[in-house]
Design an enzyme around this catalytic site. Structure first.
Site, PDB file in Angstrom:
ATOM      1  N   ARG A 157      -2.348   6.986 130.531  1.00  0.00           N
ATOM      2  CA  ARG A 157      -1.693   6.288 129.412  1.00  0.00           C
ATOM      3  C   ARG A 157      -0.845   5.120 129.882  1.00  0.00           C
ATOM      4  O   ARG A 157      -0.593   4.184 129.123  1.00  0.00           O
ATOM      5  CB  ARG A 157      -0.865   7.277 128.577  1.00  0.00           C
ATOM      6  CG  ARG A 157      -1.729   8.207 127.736  1.00  0.00           C
ATOM      7  CD  ARG A 157      -0.876   9.180 126.928  1.00  0.00           C
ATOM      8  NE  ARG A 157      -0.154  10.108 127.763  1.00  0.00           N
ATOM      9  CZ  ARG A 157      -0.656  11.253 128.244  1.00  0.00           C
ATOM     10  NH1 ARG A 157      -1.877  11.608 127.938  1.00  0.00           N
ATOM     11  NH2 ARG A 157       0.063  12.049 129.014  1.00  0.00           N
TER      12      ARG A 157
ATOM     13  N   GLU B 198       4.683  18.581 135.600  1.00  0.00           N
ATOM     14  CA  GLU B 198       5.291  19.549 134.687  1.00  0.00           C
ATOM     15  C   GLU B 198       4.283  20.683 134.442  1.00  0.00           C
ATOM     16  O   GLU B 198       4.648  21.829 134.285  1.00  0.00           O
ATOM     17  CB  GLU B 198       5.653  18.859 133.371  1.00  0.00           C
ATOM     18  CG  GLU B 198       6.515  19.698 132.456  1.00  0.00           C
ATOM     19  CD  GLU B 198       6.765  19.035 131.116  1.00  0.00           C
ATOM     20  OE1 GLU B 198       6.269  17.930 130.886  1.00  0.00           O
ATOM     21  OE2 GLU B 198       7.453  19.663 130.295  1.00  0.00           O
TER      22      GLU B 198
HETATM   23  P1  AMP Z   1       6.048  14.045 135.717  1.00  0.00           P
HETATM   24  O1  AMP Z   1       5.317  13.777 136.981  1.00  0.00           O
HETATM   25  O2  AMP Z   1       6.475  15.486 135.583  1.00  0.00           O
HETATM   26  O3  AMP Z   1       7.196  13.078 135.486  1.00  0.00           O
HETATM   27  O4  AMP Z   1       4.990  13.862 134.531  1.00  0.00           O
HETATM   28  C1  AMP Z   1       4.722  12.598 134.017  1.00  0.00           C
HETATM   29  C2  AMP Z   1       3.265  12.427 133.702  1.00  0.00           C
HETATM   30  O5  AMP Z   1       2.720  13.552 133.025  1.00  0.00           O
HETATM   31  C3  AMP Z   1       3.088  11.237 132.806  1.00  0.00           C
HETATM   32  O6  AMP Z   1       1.981  10.475 133.298  1.00  0.00           O
HETATM   33  C4  AMP Z   1       2.831  11.809 131.433  1.00  0.00           C
HETATM   34  O7  AMP Z   1       1.761  11.127 130.830  1.00  0.00           O
HETATM   35  C5  AMP Z   1       2.489  13.274 131.652  1.00  0.00           C
HETATM   36  N1  AMP Z   1       3.350  14.201 130.897  1.00  0.00           N
HETATM   37  C6  AMP Z   1       4.180  15.121 131.445  1.00  0.00           C
HETATM   38  N2  AMP Z   1       4.813  15.835 130.502  1.00  0.00           N
HETATM   39  C7  AMP Z   1       4.383  15.360 129.314  1.00  0.00           C
HETATM   40  C8  AMP Z   1       4.695  15.662 127.945  1.00  0.00           C
HETATM   41  N3  AMP Z   1       5.585  16.624 127.608  1.00  0.00           N
HETATM   42  N4  AMP Z   1       4.071  14.948 126.975  1.00  0.00           N
HETATM   43  C9  AMP Z   1       3.186  13.983 127.296  1.00  0.00           C
HETATM   44  N5  AMP Z   1       2.852  13.640 128.566  1.00  0.00           N
HETATM   45  C10 AMP Z   1       3.442  14.316 129.562  1.00  0.00           C
END
Ligand code: AMP
Length: 178
Positions: free
Chosen positions: A66, A103
């Protein structure tokens, strides 16, 4: 902060929360209603690039998948190139790779070894900052190429996950904060 008469609360109202996607316990932030609205999408690009003067960046780097939507539009607006950081196995040429925890699950991302000239001024964009693992890995890839990261910018930040802690040393800005 307002531009194109679009405000951050306007963007927030167009982001849909989908509980338990892609697995139980995750509150997925669905940006597709915002993207489908021409005024809000244009406003989101104006707000994401609000700190950047045209000519002051050499490239916008977007994170799979995205992040590409925003990085491409921002690069067009800033009259510079767009560089993809992709999931492992998608880029055809030689790559550098970084692995990290998400996550939900784990991941490896990659960038072409010749994507950026050392010293290039770049803006790094993704849709959402959660734990910070993805953005930190992308920043590490950019550092390995000698890039100068001017700002790391997100449409959405889940501040309760403290992702910023993994991005210390970089200017971090996000629009919609939960
Ligand atoms: P992080 O590495 O944990 O900061 O996760 C960020 C990535 O995971 C981004 O590229 C987001 O598109 C996706 N992502 C993680 N959690 C969510 C969420 N709750 N809703 C949408 N996208 C998420």
């Amino acid at each position: 902060m307002t531009t194109n008469q679009v405000t951050v609360p306007d963007l927030e109202r167009a982001i849909r929360n989908v509980p338990d996607f892609p697995k139980p316990g995750i509150q997925f932030k669905d940006i597709t209603p915002m993207l489908a609205d021409a005024r809000l999408f244009a406003g989101s690009i104006d707000l994401l690039t609000a700190n950047v003067k045209p000519g002051s960046v050499d490239a916008v780097v977007g994170i799979d998948a995205r992040g590409f939507i925003f990085a491409a539009a921002a690069a067009y607006k800033l009259n510079c190139g767009v560089i993809p950081v992709r999931k492992k196995g998608k880029l055809p040429f030689k790559t550098h790779e970084e692995s990290y925890d998400l996550e939900y699950g784990s991941n490896t991302i990659a960038i072409h070894v010749d994507a950026i000239k050392p010293g290039s001024r770049v803006l790094l964009i993704d849709d959402l900052l959660a734990t910070g693992g993805t953005a930190n890995a992308a920043a590490n890839l950019l550092k390995r190429l000698g890039a100068n990261i001017l700002e790391i910018t997100f449409l959405i930040e889940l501040s309760f996950l403290n992702g910023r802690d993994k991005l210390k040393g970089f200017p971090v800005r996000s629009l919609v904060v939960y």
